[in-house]
Scaffold this active site. Structure first.
Site, PDB file in Angstrom:
ATOM      1  N   SER A   1       0.790  -1.223   0.000  1.00 21.31           N
ATOM      2  CA  SER A   1       0.000   0.000   0.000  1.00 21.31           C
ATOM      3  C   SER A   1       0.826   1.279   0.000  1.00 21.31           C
ATOM      4  O   SER A   1       1.552   1.534  -0.944  1.00 21.31           O
ATOM      5  CB  SER A   1      -0.951  -0.034   1.188  1.00 21.31           C
ATOM      6  OG  SER A   1      -1.867   1.011   1.087  1.00 21.31           O
ATOM      7  N   HIS A   2       0.743   2.071   1.067  1.00 20.11           N
ATOM      8  CA  HIS A   2       1.410   3.368   1.089  1.00 20.11           C
ATOM      9  C   HIS A   2       2.885   3.266   1.486  1.00 20.11           C
ATOM     10  O   HIS A   2       3.585   4.275   1.506  1.00 20.11           O
ATOM     11  CB  HIS A   2       0.685   4.302   2.054  1.00 20.11           C
ATOM     12  CG  HIS A   2       0.608   3.731   3.439  1.00 20.11           C
ATOM     13  ND1 HIS A   2      -0.246   2.718   3.765  1.00 20.11           N
ATOM     14  CD2 HIS A   2       1.299   4.017   4.561  1.00 20.11           C
ATOM     15  CE1 HIS A   2      -0.091   2.411   5.042  1.00 20.11           C
ATOM     16  NE2 HIS A   2       0.848   3.182   5.555  1.00 20.11           N
TER      17      HIS A   2
ATOM     18  N   ASP B   1      -6.311   2.561  -2.963  1.00 19.97           N
ATOM     19  CA  ASP B   1      -7.500   2.562  -2.106  1.00 19.97           C
ATOM     20  C   ASP B   1      -7.634   3.827  -1.256  1.00 19.97           C
ATOM     21  O   ASP B   1      -8.678   4.054  -0.662  1.00 19.97           O
ATOM     22  CB  ASP B   1      -7.594   1.287  -1.246  1.00 19.97           C
ATOM     23  CG  ASP B   1      -6.373   1.025  -0.401  1.00 19.97           C
ATOM     24  OD1 ASP B   1      -5.418   1.832  -0.463  1.00 19.97           O
ATOM     25  OD2 ASP B   1      -6.363   0.016   0.323  1.00 19.97           O
ATOM     26  N   ARG B   2      -6.588   4.655  -1.208  1.00 18.57           N
ATOM     27  CA  ARG B   2      -6.692   5.889  -0.422  1.00 18.57           C
ATOM     28  C   ARG B   2      -6.949   7.083  -1.334  1.00 18.57           C
ATOM     29  O   ARG B   2      -6.630   7.042  -2.525  1.00 18.57           O
ATOM     30  CB  ARG B   2      -5.384   6.157   0.329  1.00 18.57           C
ATOM     31  CG  ARG B   2      -5.073   5.124   1.352  1.00 18.57           C
ATOM     32  CD  ARG B   2      -3.856   5.535   2.142  1.00 18.57           C
ATOM     33  NE  ARG B   2      -3.614   4.554   3.193  1.00 18.57           N
ATOM     34  CZ  ARG B   2      -2.985   4.801   4.313  1.00 18.57           C
ATOM     35  NH1 ARG B   2      -2.498   6.005   4.549  1.00 18.57           N
ATOM     36  NH2 ARG B   2      -2.809   3.852   5.208  1.00 18.57           N
TER      37      ARG B   2
ATOM     38  N   LYS C   1     -11.732   0.145   0.595  1.00 19.87           N
ATOM     39  CA  LYS C   1     -11.792   1.573   0.356  1.00 19.87           C
ATOM     40  C   LYS C   1     -11.379   1.831  -1.090  1.00 19.87           C
ATOM     41  O   LYS C   1     -10.712   0.994  -1.699  1.00 19.87           O
ATOM     42  CB  LYS C   1     -10.938   2.346   1.348  1.00 19.87           C
ATOM     43  CG  LYS C   1      -9.494   1.913   1.494  1.00 19.87           C
ATOM     44  CD  LYS C   1      -8.872   2.653   2.680  1.00 19.87           C
ATOM     45  CE  LYS C   1      -7.380   2.393   2.811  1.00 19.87           C
ATOM     46  NZ  LYS C   1      -7.076   1.164   3.542  1.00 19.87           N
TER      47      LYS C   1
ATOM     48  N   ASP D   1      -1.634   1.306  -3.800  1.00 17.16           N
ATOM     49  CA  ASP D   1      -2.564   0.305  -4.337  1.00 17.16           C
ATOM     50  C   ASP D   1      -3.938   0.880  -4.669  1.00 17.16           C
ATOM     51  O   ASP D   1      -4.878   0.137  -4.951  1.00 17.16           O
ATOM     52  CB  ASP D   1      -2.702  -0.868  -3.362  1.00 17.16           C
ATOM     53  CG  ASP D   1      -3.252  -0.450  -2.017  1.00 17.16           C
ATOM     54  OD1 ASP D   1      -3.039   0.710  -1.616  1.00 17.16           O
ATOM     55  OD2 ASP D   1      -3.912  -1.274  -1.353  1.00 17.16           O
TER      56      ASP D   1
ATOM     57  N   ASP E   1      -2.952   6.331  -3.270  1.00 14.59           N
ATOM     58  CA  ASP E   1      -1.749   5.687  -2.735  1.00 14.59           C
ATOM     59  C   ASP E   1      -1.266   4.530  -3.618  1.00 14.59           C
ATOM     60  O   ASP E   1      -1.761   4.327  -4.718  1.00 14.59           O
ATOM     61  CB  ASP E   1      -1.993   5.203  -1.298  1.00 14.59           C
ATOM     62  CG  ASP E   1      -2.950   4.027  -1.243  1.00 14.59           C
ATOM     63  OD1 ASP E   1      -3.800   3.918  -2.143  1.00 14.59           O
ATOM     64  OD2 ASP E   1      -2.849   3.211  -0.303  1.00 14.59           O
TER      65      ASP E   1
HETATM   66  C1  VG1 Z   1      -3.027   2.351   8.461  1.00 13.76           C
HETATM   67  C2  VG1 Z   1      -4.226   3.239   8.686  1.00 13.76           C
HETATM   68  C3  VG1 Z   1      -5.493   2.419   8.628  1.00 13.76           C
HETATM   69  C4  VG1 Z   1      -5.566   1.683   7.291  1.00 13.76           C
HETATM   70  C5  VG1 Z   1      -4.315   0.864   7.088  1.00 13.76           C
HETATM   71  C6  VG1 Z   1      -4.270   0.207   5.733  1.00 13.76           C
HETATM   72  O1  VG1 Z   1      -2.940   1.379   9.481  1.00 13.76           O
HETATM   73  O2  VG1 Z   1      -4.117   3.907   9.915  1.00 13.76           O
HETATM   74  O3  VG1 Z   1      -6.603   3.273   8.820  1.00 13.76           O
HETATM   75  O4  VG1 Z   1      -6.689   0.847   7.250  1.00 13.76           O
HETATM   76  O5  VG1 Z   1      -3.162   1.693   7.205  1.00 13.76           O
HETATM   77  O6  VG1 Z   1      -4.358   1.140   4.710  1.00 13.76           O
HETATM   78  P1  VG1 Z   1      -1.967   1.544  10.748  1.00 13.76           P
HETATM   79  O7  VG1 Z   1      -2.146   0.262  11.522  1.00 13.76           O
HETATM   80  O8  VG1 Z   1      -0.595   1.747  10.209  1.00 13.76           O
HETATM   81  O9  VG1 Z   1      -2.442   2.730  11.479  1.00 13.76           O
HETATM   82  V1  VG1 Z   1      -3.614   0.840   3.248  1.00 13.76           V
HETATM   83  O10 VG1 Z   1      -4.101   1.925   2.183  1.00 13.76           O
HETATM   84  O11 VG1 Z   1      -2.006   1.048   3.723  1.00 13.76           O
HETATM   85  O12 VG1 Z   1      -3.897  -0.731   2.905  1.00 13.76           O
HETATM   86 CO    CO Z   2      -3.634   1.410   0.327  1.00 13.43          CO
END
Ligand code: VG1
Ligand code: CO
Length: 543
Positions: A112-113, A281-282, A376, A279, A277
């Protein structure tokens, strides 16, 4: 075809976090590391005769991992695998495909990010047949299986050409390399008024920019905004997916999407900006010299959903993750619909969506989505905003300010302290937890603690309980401070501090956010001893 059963020994660290298993690329490249985890997923499924959806965000190691997974899927008895062209599928597109084609599940290769590249991170997420991230129960079963795994299955075949659309037979299994954009676009056309958005984009009075951050949404955004909706060429920036995301951090926030922020806040600022982001979804939404906090975005979308074709008949209910501001709660109260508070992570929304209890949901971490899929969805949120702007003929700032006038403003900010030594971070949380029982009614200057707890969630659909999901301290004036440790990082620990203050007075709704939160920033430090325990004077990222 030659199917081999290969002996292996377990790795004991394959515990998924908030969203899948994320580790540095070097960890994933260890001997049989990926194979073990994939076999642990397959062992929990009835693979025979089933369809699997497969793709990733295009980061380094994506293609290699896909070839390994295809060989394993063929040996484990899948009938078909649909894989995105070039091995690429955004998370929301994968979720949509699982649902559309009745797959038993999907594997999405993404961290993801988190940054990518040979020295960056890699990740693997498993989504169930509803299209959503595997539940806590399934995730834990996969983890337990990974700790005892002693063999995996592999078919000895050559690589599949991932770039050419079409079908390839691997033994009994059919691999279909598909264009993922068409299905996703037609889903969006069913929800939004594309004609109105198109009129806005070609009107000549509206300038927008979408920043794909060199990540997965680039190809989708070119197709949707420029080719389908008529936005001028160049509307999409950083639109070619790269294995290392151009060396950047594919996280759409004010710090990492700086190039976009400059276009919205600089000289000759444009009207609308958005980013997504790694992947897809953000989403981050910006107006001219105006930042929409994700919590406000969720509340605005909920309040105005009836203006969009897909939600014309209203919302069944809404949900937000616990640290997300309570702005959407106020909208739900006014609409007379339920509002659920879930732990962080999209997997907790799945049951509520499946049961038809909610239509929209979101997280403060730039995530918004609806019942159209079970993830998302970054581009969905951007199209939602464009649809609202087109219908209301107002700027982003006007829409949000009108919202505050009606509902009040929840000043909100998240402070991240990254790269803390794990022991120290755990001590900080443990100390905070031990203080919780004595905090009630305690006063900090003019603020009095109304409640303090460690958030636990009882899933109303399956009755499962998730404990210790973040420390909440609520004040009698409606303000809140929340503390939790990130479950997606791969280096040390990240402390997240979420700060929120409610302001109903319309004459006090345009102040600088950090300034309005100063008292709570101080209280957070007093309570958690952040500076002394982490040795950090400032957060590393403020959003
Ligand atoms: C973070 C965010 C959370 C989100 C998760 C996955 O998790 O706070 O709200 O669902 O990333 O998003 P954490 O445990 O680091 O706070 V994604 O777009 O990275 O799959
Ligand atoms: Co993501």
């Amino acid at each position: 075809m030659n199917i081999r059963t290969v002996a292996t020994t377990p790795y004991l660290d394959q515990k998924p976090g908030t969203s899948g298993l994320r580790k540095p690329v070097q960890t994933f490249r260890q001997f049989r590391y990926l194979e073990n985890f994939v076999q642990a997923i397959f062992d929990g499924l009835d693979c025979a005769g089933q369809l699997l959806i497969l793709g990733g965000d295009g980061r380094y190691y994506n293609r290699t991992a896909i070839q390994i997974i295809l060989r394993m899927a063929a040996a484990n008895g899948f009938a078909r695998v649909k894989v995105g062209q070039g091995g690429i599928l955004s998370t929301p597109a994968a979720s949509g495909m699982i649902r559309k084609f009745g797959a038993v599940g999907g594997i999405i290769l993404s961290a993801s990010h988190n940054p990518g590249g040979v020295n960056g991170d890699f990740g693997i997420k498993f989504n169930s047949s509803n299209g959503g991230p595997a539940s806590e129960t399934v995730t834990d079963e996969i983890y337990q299986r990974s700790r005892t795994i002693d063999r995996f299955k592999l078919m000895e075949v050559s690589d599949v050409d991932l770039d050419r659309l079409g079908e390839t037979q691997l033994g009994e299994m059919l691999v279909e390399v598909i264009d993922p954009i068409a299905d996703y676009m037609s889903l969006m056309e069913k929800i939004f008024d594309f004609d109105r958005i198109q009129s806005l984009l070609i009107s000549g009075n509206f300038r927008m920019c979408f920043d794909a951050m060199h990540a997965v949404t680039g190809s989708y955004a070119h197709a949707i905004f420029e080719r389908r909706l008529g936005a001028s060429v160049g509307t999409v920036q950083n639109g070619i997916p790269q294995e290392d995301f151009g060396g950047g951090h594919p996280d759409p926030n004010l710090v990492y999407a700086k190039e976009l922020v400059d276009r919205l806040f600089g000289h000759n600022a444009i009207d609308f900006g958005a980013a997504s982001d790694g992947d897809g979804d953000r989403n981050m939404i910006l107006g001219r010299r105006f930042f929409v906090t994700p919590s406000d975005s969720l509340a605005v979308l909920a309040a105005n959903a009836h203006r969009v074709p897909g939600y014309r008949t209203g919302l069944a209910g809404v949900a937000r993750s616990m640290p997300t501001s309570v702005a959407v709660d106020r909208v739900a109260a006014k609409l007379g619909i339920d509002c659920y508070e879930t732990p962080t992570g999209w997997k907790f929304f799945g049951n509520l969506l499946d049961a038809g209890r909610i239509t929209l949901c979101g997280e403060e971490s730039f995530g918004t989505g609806s019942n159209h899929i079970r993830e998302k969805d970054g581009l969905w949120a951007v199209l939602f905003w464009l649809n609202l702007i087109a219908v209301q003929q107002q700027s982003v700032e006007q829409i949000v300010q009108n919202h505050w006038r009606t509902y009040g403003r929840n000043y909100y900010s998240r402070h991240d302290y990254e790269g803390i030594e794990t022991d120290r971070a755990e001590t900080l949380i443990a100390q905070l937890r031990s203080k919780l029982p004595s905090l009630k009614r305690e006063r900090f200057g003019q603020y009095e603690v109304q409640y303090s707890d460690d958030f636990a969630y009882l899933d109303p659909i399956d009755g499962s309980i998730s404990q210790q999901q973040g420390i909440r301290i609520g004040f009698t004036d409606g303000s809140r401070i929340v503390f939790r440790l990130s479950g997606t990082g791969t280096q040390g620990a990240t402390l997240r501090v979420y700060l929120e203050r409610y302001e109903p007075n319309i004459n006090c709704q345009s102040f600088e956010v950090q300034q309005t939160l100063t008292d709570f920033i101080e209280i957070a430090d007093r309570l958690a001893q952040i500076r002394s325990l982490t040795g950090m004077a400032q957060p590393t990222v403020i959003t």
